[in-house]
Design an enzyme around this catalytic site. Structure first.
Site, mmCIF file in Angstrom:
data_model
loop_
_atom_site.group_PDB
_atom_site.id
_atom_site.type_symbol
_atom_site.label_atom_id
_atom_site.label_comp_id
_atom_site.label_asym_id
_atom_site.label_seq_id
_atom_site.Cartn_x
_atom_site.Cartn_y
_atom_site.Cartn_z
ATOM 1 C CG HIS A 88 30.673 -29.542 46.908
ATOM 2 N ND1 HIS A 88 30.686 -30.211 48.113
ATOM 3 C CD2 HIS A 88 29.405 -29.107 46.736
ATOM 4 C CE1 HIS A 88 29.477 -30.203 48.628
ATOM 5 N NE2 HIS A 88 28.677 -29.531 47.822
ATOM 6 C CG HIS A 92 26.463 -26.507 53.544
ATOM 7 N ND1 HIS A 92 26.007 -27.313 54.571
ATOM 8 C CD2 HIS A 92 26.013 -27.065 52.399
ATOM 9 C CE1 HIS A 92 25.315 -28.313 54.058
ATOM 10 N NE2 HIS A 92 25.307 -28.193 52.745
HETATM 11 O O1 G3P Z 1 24.869 -28.406 44.910
HETATM 12 C C1 G3P Z 1 25.246 -29.713 45.169
HETATM 13 C C2 G3P Z 1 25.400 -29.980 46.628
HETATM 14 O O2 G3P Z 1 26.155 -28.952 47.186
HETATM 15 C C3 G3P Z 1 24.103 -30.111 47.338
HETATM 16 O O3 G3P Z 1 24.202 -30.549 48.657
HETATM 17 O O4 G3P Z 1 24.361 -30.301 51.098
HETATM 18 O O5 G3P Z 1 26.416 -30.149 49.744
HETATM 19 O O6 G3P Z 1 24.727 -28.305 49.679
HETATM 20 P P1 G3P Z 1 24.966 -29.796 49.837
HETATM 21 CA CA CA Z 2 25.592 -26.883 48.064
#
Ligand code: G3P
Ligand code: CA
Length: 230
Positions: free
Chosen positions: A11, A53
């Site tokens: 992630h 992000h």
């Molecule tokens: O793609 C999964 C996750 O990354 C979505 O939430 O806020 O971490 O981008 P966020």
């Molecule tokens: Ca994400």
């Protein structure tokens, strides 16, 4: 039954270990032999896609204000926490060089057109396959725009609200993948989605109990800040 073939996605790279969405964080995730990497993209003011992000620079860099209002030249001069640089989408593509799946989350507005253009270029000129990509978003407009531009790009519907709602959206854009937050999942709704032909990749799963539970549900993939724990 516990699945032994759960795909593992780092992630924002390996957010649990190094500053998210940097090449260094991605490199860390790759050292854990993940199947893929998840990143977020925004369109910046000079027209490039940058891997970042938040909508604002304040939390993760020494800058301030909206990412989308700055040029790439300005963004490249910023220091990401820990001494890193904001990468472009192309830099990430070149770095992982089609050896792993790249899940590109269209985080910012107006990201679909440029993303589709870049992916098409990497398929035609750099030997990538469309199956190497997953383009996901919470923003249905961006997914719909991607679908209209290029129907070969695999799409995933992100949701933190409803599995059935994500499937309803998926049907409208021929998406075969849903990305629900883990808190939405039960063994029954995972099986139901899969029986209807959808892959289920869930996020952001970091603790041992939840990792184990998601595996017992038989999800297809787990997106984690700590991909070495999956
Ligand atoms: O793609 C999964 C996750 O990354 C979505 O939430 O806020 O971490 O981008 P966020
Ligand atoms: Ca994400």
């Amino acid at each position: 039954m516990i699945s032994h073939s759960t795909r593992v996605f780092g992630h924002r790279g390996a957010k649990g270990y190094l500053a998210e969405n940097t090449l260094e964080s991605i490199e860390k995730a790759l050292s854990f032999q993940v199947d893929g990497i998840e990143i977020d993209v925004h369109l910046c003011a000079s027209g490039e896609l940058v891997v970042f992000h938040d909508f604002t620079l304040d939390r993760m860099t020494n800058g301030t204000g909206e990412v989308g209002k700055q040029t790439l030249e300005v963004l490249k001069k910023l220091i990401v926490n820990g001494g890193f640089q904001i990468p472009t989408l192309e830099e990430v593509l070149n770095f992982i060089d089609k050896k792993y799946i790249l899940n590109i989350e269209l985080k910012g507005k107006n990201t679909a057109i440029k993303t589709a253009e870049i992916l098409d270029h990497y398929v035609k000129k750099h030997g990538w396959n469309y199956a190497d990509f997953i383009v996901s978003s919470f923003q249905h407009t961006e997914l719909e725009n991607t679908f209209q531009i290029n129907k070969n790009i695999p799409l995933a519907v992100l949701t933190k609200a409803s599995v059935s709602g994500a499937i309803d959206v998926a049907k409208t854009i021929q998406a075969k993948i849903i990305h629900p937050n883990f808190a939405l999942l039960t063994v029954d709704n995972v099986k139901l989605a899969q029986s209807q032909g959808y892959e289920v990749n869930t996020w952001t799963v970091n603790d041992a109990d939840t990792i184990s539970r998601m595996k017992q549900y038989g999800v297809n993939g787990i997106i984690s800040d700590v991909p070495d724990k999956i």
